[in-house]
Structures are given as C-alpha cells and as structure tokens.
Design an enzyme around this catalytic site. Sequence first.
Site, short mmCIF file in Angstrom:
data_model
loop_
_atom_site.label_atom_id
_atom_site.label_comp_id
_atom_site.label_asym_id
_atom_site.label_seq_id
_atom_site.Cartn_x
_atom_site.Cartn_y
_atom_site.Cartn_z
N ASP A 127 31.45 72.51 54.34
CA ASP A 127 32.03 73.76 54.81
C ASP A 127 32.26 73.66 56.33
O ASP A 127 31.63 72.84 57.01
CB ASP A 127 31.05 74.90 54.47
CG ASP A 127 31.42 76.19 55.18
OD1 ASP A 127 32.57 76.63 55.04
OD2 ASP A 127 30.54 76.73 55.89
N LEU A 128 33.14 74.50 56.84
CA LEU A 128 33.52 74.39 58.26
C LEU A 128 32.74 75.38 59.15
O LEU A 128 31.83 75.00 59.87
CB LEU A 128 35.02 74.61 58.36
CG LEU A 128 35.78 74.02 59.53
CD1 LEU A 128 35.52 72.53 59.70
CD2 LEU A 128 37.29 74.25 59.33
N LYS A 175 35.68 76.98 45.56
CA LYS A 175 35.38 75.71 46.22
C LYS A 175 34.79 74.73 45.20
O LYS A 175 35.10 73.54 45.22
CB LYS A 175 34.38 75.93 47.35
CG LYS A 175 34.95 76.60 48.60
CD LYS A 175 33.91 76.49 49.73
CE LYS A 175 34.34 77.21 50.99
NZ LYS A 175 33.40 76.97 52.11
N ASN A 182 30.53 81.85 49.69
CA ASN A 182 31.65 81.10 49.12
C ASN A 182 31.33 79.61 48.94
O ASN A 182 32.16 78.86 48.45
CB ASN A 182 32.93 81.28 49.96
CG ASN A 182 32.80 80.76 51.38
OD1 ASN A 182 31.70 80.59 51.90
ND2 ASN A 182 33.93 80.52 52.02
CA CA Z 1 30.84 79.02 56.29
#
Ligand code: CA
Length: 288
Positions: free
Chosen positions: A7-8, A212, A238
């Site tokens: 994840d970013l 995702k 998420n």
């Molecule tokens: Ca995040």
Amino acid sequence: MGLIAIDLDGTLINNEHKISQENIKAIKKAQELDYEVVIATGRAHFDVQQILEAVNLPLYTIGANGATVHSPSETVILTVPMKDEHVKKSIAWLEQENFYYEVFCEKGIYTPKNSQDILYQELEDSEKRVTDSEYAYMQQQLEKQLGQSGFVYMEDSKEVFEDNNEIYNILAYSLNTKKLQKGRDQFKRETEFTFVTSSTYNFELEHRNASKGNAVAHLAKVLDVNMEKTMAIGDSGNDVSMFKVVSDSFAMANASDDVKAEAKYITVSNDENGVAQAIYQFIETHKI
Ligand code: CA
C-alpha cells in the site's frame, strides 16, 4: 517467483510524504531475488505512476482500490469499471448532501468545479471544536487529498460519462464527523458496491468485484506466482482484502487495531521504514 503488494499512503510513504531510501533499497533487494513488486492503492494509477517516476522506481500498480492493474510500462492488465447507473445514483446522493467527491476515471480524477470550497468550509467550521493538533492533522490530510495529480474540474457532473470514459472509483470526503457517518451508513449496506475506507475522513465505492485482494490474486495468476509466495503490507480498511488472499500479511504499527487484527504480522510504522522491515522478514522466511 514471488509477489509483494505494498500500500502507498500510510505504508510506503512516510509522514513527510516521501518514499525513504531504506524502503527503495528493500524493494530493489526483493526484485533481485525474483520477487515482483506491486503498489496497491486507492489512488488513481496515473497519480501513482507520477509518484514512482519521481523516485525512478517503475513497478506494477493496482489503482483505485483494485479497479485497475497496470504493468511497470503502463500496459493495462485489468480494469473493473463501475456501471454508469450506479455512478449516477451515487453522485446524485452525494450532491444532494453537499459532499466533496471525486470520480476516478480512465482519463482523470473528475470533481465538481469549486467543490474544494466545501472542504475549506468544513475545516473552518471544525476549528472551534477540535484541538490544535487535530486541526493540524486535518489540514495536512486535506493538502494530501487536494495534492493528487490528474484533476479534471467539471461544470456539470454529466461530464464523467463523456467519451466512454471508464469509471473506477468514487471517493467521498468530509471533515464533518456526522456528515461522514451519514454517508458511510448510506453506502456500506449497498450490495452493488465494494465499500472501503482508506482514511479517517473518506469512504470509497467501486464495482463489487473490485478489491485490492482480487487484483493481487489476478496479478499473481497472470505472473504465474504461487499464492504461497505472496505478501501484502498495509495500514487501512482497504488493505484487509489483500491480507485475506496472500500468504503473509503485515499491518503497519500505525494501522488501527481492527486492521492489525486481520494481519498475520505487525511491522513498525511508516516513519520507521516498516515496509523494509516486513520485506526483509518475508524474504528471509520464503527463500525462492
Ligand atoms: Ca493506506
């Protein structure tokens, strides 16, 4: 071959909005050992590409919470667009409730012209109610939200449907807790969407088959990677769908308790290179 999904925001990116050299080094080390690396984020893929280009790190990208998958050279691997009728209905409700919203499309992030004023008004209204540090956090989150690349400002919400633009994700955002809760309550029961949250102040909607986790599983299949050789790292709601499909899941130390409860391991925070630590732990235990 193995696959590492990262994840970013809140995970690979630290609180100064940077990707650290330590994290880049760990990703490159994993690549040398025959692991493919994919960024899995709620952000639009063109926004991610720009962030990765800035640090010269071409990677696979899962964008819009799994509604898009692109190769490092930006070839489309998968898209899971929303149905126009579902988008229309959702936008109508959000406009009626005076929500700030963004529609992530193939060609840009569409948002009504002047809709930023809604957020600045909410920020101003909250100033009297919150502590100085909460206010500073809100301000910082707002800057991040409005600092994405690829915005298209609409005169009319019908513009999202022009030119057969594929629509991937709707993001609604509010600094007003009651209003945000009302929006979340409105959409989280709807069966035609996948409903996720990726920050304190938002909720997001996409096609019910987009997540995702589904995107990671799809990419693993395309790359012929055994799911036993996969890992995922994240900090928000998420990311939980990825935790469910991979062999080794890592929650960041800065994740909330309910997200941590879904992960196999906990790594250190995004300000302490939690991604690098998780990658080294994973490649040490899964020699390929
Ligand atoms: Ca995040």
